[in-house]
Scaffold this active site. Structure first.
Site, PDB file in Angstrom:
ATOM      1  CB  SER A  10      20.121   0.921   1.556  1.00  0.00           C
ATOM      2  OG  SER A  10      20.745   0.705   2.832  1.00  0.00           O
ATOM      3  CB  ALA A  13      22.353   3.385   5.693  1.00  0.00           C
ATOM      4  N   GLY A  14      21.712   5.330   8.450  1.00  0.00           N
ATOM      5  CA  GLY A  14      22.362   6.233   9.258  1.00  0.00           C
ATOM      6  C   GLY A  14      22.778   7.580   8.571  1.00  0.00           C
ATOM      7  CE  LYS A  15      19.956   7.969   3.183  1.00  0.00           C
ATOM      8  NZ  LYS A  15      19.353   6.772   3.622  1.00  0.00           N
ATOM      9  CD  GLU A  88      15.306  12.135   2.870  1.00  0.00           C
ATOM     10  OE1 GLU A  88      15.192  11.455   1.959  1.00  0.00           O
ATOM     11  OE2 GLU A  88      15.232  11.863   4.193  1.00  0.00           O
ATOM     12  CB  ALA A  89      21.134  14.607  -1.618  1.00  0.00           C
ATOM     13  CD  GLN A  90      16.683  10.680  -1.379  1.00  0.00           C
ATOM     14  OE1 GLN A  90      17.722  11.072  -0.835  1.00  0.00           O
ATOM     15  NE2 GLN A  90      15.889  10.486  -0.556  1.00  0.00           N
TER      16      GLN A  90
HETATM   17  N1  ADP Z   1      17.668   3.493  19.542  1.00  0.00           N
HETATM   18  C1  ADP Z   1      18.590   3.548  18.601  1.00  0.00           C
HETATM   19  N2  ADP Z   1      19.769   3.144  19.206  1.00  0.00           N
HETATM   20  C2  ADP Z   1      20.635   2.865  18.189  1.00  0.00           C
HETATM   21  N3  ADP Z   1      20.486   3.071  16.699  1.00  0.00           N
HETATM   22  C3  ADP Z   1      19.413   3.140  16.357  1.00  0.00           C
HETATM   23  C4  ADP Z   1      18.241   3.476  17.121  1.00  0.00           C
HETATM   24  N4  ADP Z   1      17.029   3.422  16.488  1.00  0.00           N
HETATM   25  C5  ADP Z   1      17.393   3.470  15.217  1.00  0.00           C
HETATM   26  N5  ADP Z   1      18.803   3.238  15.139  1.00  0.00           N
HETATM   27  C6  ADP Z   1      19.500   2.985  14.018  1.00  0.00           C
HETATM   28  O1  ADP Z   1      19.642   4.103  13.329  1.00  0.00           O
HETATM   29  C7  ADP Z   1      19.874   3.952  11.898  1.00  0.00           C
HETATM   30  C8  ADP Z   1      18.883   4.804  11.142  1.00  0.00           C
HETATM   31  O2  ADP Z   1      19.210   6.112  10.994  1.00  0.00           O
HETATM   32  P1  ADP Z   1      18.802   7.357  10.116  1.00  0.00           P
HETATM   33  O3  ADP Z   1      19.825   8.400  10.377  1.00  0.00           O
HETATM   34  O4  ADP Z   1      17.457   7.493  10.567  1.00  0.00           O
HETATM   35  O5  ADP Z   1      18.994   6.678   8.763  1.00  0.00           O
HETATM   36  P2  ADP Z   1      18.694   7.059   7.337  1.00  0.00           P
HETATM   37  O6  ADP Z   1      18.959   8.570   7.316  1.00  0.00           O
HETATM   38  O7  ADP Z   1      19.723   6.380   6.540  1.00  0.00           O
HETATM   39  O8  ADP Z   1      17.319   6.475   6.971  1.00  0.00           O
HETATM   40  C9  ADP Z   1      19.585   2.338  11.706  1.00  0.00           C
HETATM   41  O9  ADP Z   1      20.819   1.697  11.566  1.00  0.00           O
HETATM   42  C10 ADP Z   1      18.901   1.991  13.202  1.00  0.00           C
HETATM   43  O10 ADP Z   1      19.186   0.912  13.411  1.00  0.00           O
HETATM   44  C1  LIG Z   2      13.514   3.963  -1.910  1.00  0.00           C
HETATM   45  C2  LIG Z   2      12.726   5.063  -2.232  1.00  0.00           C
HETATM   46  C3  LIG Z   2      12.508   5.865  -1.200  1.00  0.00           C
HETATM   47  N1  LIG Z   2      11.889   6.902  -1.311  1.00  0.00           N
HETATM   48  C4  LIG Z   2      11.629   7.686  -0.224  1.00  0.00           C
HETATM   49  C5  LIG Z   2      11.470   7.197   1.021  1.00  0.00           C
HETATM   50  C6  LIG Z   2      11.733   8.066   2.019  1.00  0.00           C
HETATM   51  O1  LIG Z   2      10.608   9.223   2.275  1.00  0.00           O
HETATM   52  C7  LIG Z   2      13.086   8.599   1.412  1.00  0.00           C
HETATM   53  C8  LIG Z   2      14.212   8.251   1.881  1.00  0.00           C
HETATM   54  O2  LIG Z   2      14.481   8.189   3.669  1.00  0.00           O
HETATM   55  P1  LIG Z   2      15.541   7.812   4.200  1.00  0.00           P
HETATM   56  O3  LIG Z   2      15.381   7.058   5.343  1.00  0.00           O
HETATM   57  O4  LIG Z   2      16.179   9.131   4.654  1.00  0.00           O
HETATM   58  O5  LIG Z   2      16.854   7.667   3.403  1.00  0.00           O
HETATM   59  O6  LIG Z   2      12.808   8.540  -0.070  1.00  0.00           O
HETATM   60  C9  LIG Z   2      11.041   7.171  -2.427  1.00  0.00           C
HETATM   61  O7  LIG Z   2      10.367   8.310  -2.753  1.00  0.00           O
HETATM   62  N2  LIG Z   2      11.247   6.283  -3.581  1.00  0.00           N
HETATM   63  C10 LIG Z   2      12.028   5.175  -3.274  1.00  0.00           C
HETATM   64  O8  LIG Z   2      11.980   4.212  -4.343  1.00  0.00           O
END
Ligand code: ADP
Ligand SMILES: Cc1cn([C@H]2C[C@H](O)[C@@H](COP(=O)(O)O)O2)c(=O)[nH]c1=O
Ligand code: ZN
Length: 191
Positions: A10, A13-15, A88-90
């Site tokens: 989701s 999540a840390g992707k 952003e592979a979706q």
């Molecule tokens: N300063 C921080 N220290 C540790 N974890 C952090 C910090 N800021 C954000 N996070 C965590 O990083 C995660 C989001 O990482 P991100 O790689 O941007 O996610 P995604 O790419 O899946 O959207 C979240 O779990 C958030 O809680």
């Molecule tokens: C659920 C959902 C997401 N998106 C977009 C929103 C963000 O720009 C990216 C995902 O970002 P991430 O934090 O790197 O995972 O996807 C969207 O366009 N439509 C959706 O339904």
């Protein structure tokens, strides 16, 4: 044999963090990598993969017309690539996922793709559907809902934090527009 990996989760999540760590791991051993991210995602500087934790790296921006295999082979002609990483592979088209499979199969370069499994309505993104079908390995990156269960869904919200049930599949945004929830809480928010 090189493999195609799909790391899915989701939002938040840390992707991207995971991708940037994997990239760093290759590069600190002197191995070259190629990074891609979606041009449509304009939350950060164009052609940049950025994680909320503060890490970032330049990447080649792709849109639906980008030939990922050609870009990779072009780079490969100049330096030996050890890994291709896609954020952003979706937002990949199914055809671009086929190109990633060819990079692994025909050119022996491992491909790590990171993205959302489903959109705000719980529907697969086309790129994610193709990755779920083709990847050699499916790895879930886990995060938690407000209730402590695994957050597998993404709720789209308006500026007041109210749930949005209808709309276009693609709408760029961050924590202000989306909340990662467990299935139960996602369902209740949309009821
Ligand atoms: N300063 C921080 N220290 C540790 N974890 C952090 C910090 N800021 C954000 N996070 C965590 O990083 C995660 C989001 O990482 P991100 O790689 O941007 O996610 P995604 O790419 O899946 O959207 C979240 O779990 C958030 O809680
Ligand atoms: C659920 C959902 C997401 N998106 C977009 C929103 C963000 O720009 C990216 C995902 O970002 P991430 O934090 O790197 O995972 O996807 C969207 O366009 N439509 C959706 O339904
Ligand atoms: Zn929950």
């Amino acid at each position: 044999m090189a493999k195609l990996y799909f790391y899915y989760a989701s939002m938040n999540a840390g992707k991207s963090t995971n991708l940037l760590q994997a990239d760093f791991n290759y590069r600190e051993r002197g191995m070259a990598t190629m990074l891609f991210t979606a041009a449509i995602d304009d939350r950060f500087e164009h052609g940049t993969i950025a994680s909320r934790i503060g890490l970032s790296a330049p990447a080649t921006a792709f849109d639906a017309s980008t030939d990922l295999a050609a870009c990779t082979l072009d780079r490969q002609a100049r330096e030996t690539l050890s890994c291709v990483l896609v954020d952003e592979a979706q937002f990949l088209t199914p055809g671009q996922v086929d190109q990633l499979a060819a990079i692994a199969d025909d050119h022996g370069i491992p491909v790590l793709a990171y993205g959302l499994r489903t959109d705000f309505q719980g529907e697969l993104f086309p790129g994610s559907a193709r990755l779920l079908a083709l990847a050699d390995a499916l790895i879930e990156i886990k995060s938690v809902c407000q209730c402590g269960r695994k957050a597998t869904m993404n709720l789209r919200v308006d500026s007041q934090g109210r749930a949005i049930a209808e709309g276009r599949q693609t709408e760029i945004g961050g924590n202000d527009r989306y909340v990662a929830l467990c299935r139960r809480h996602h369902r209740e928010a949309l009821a």
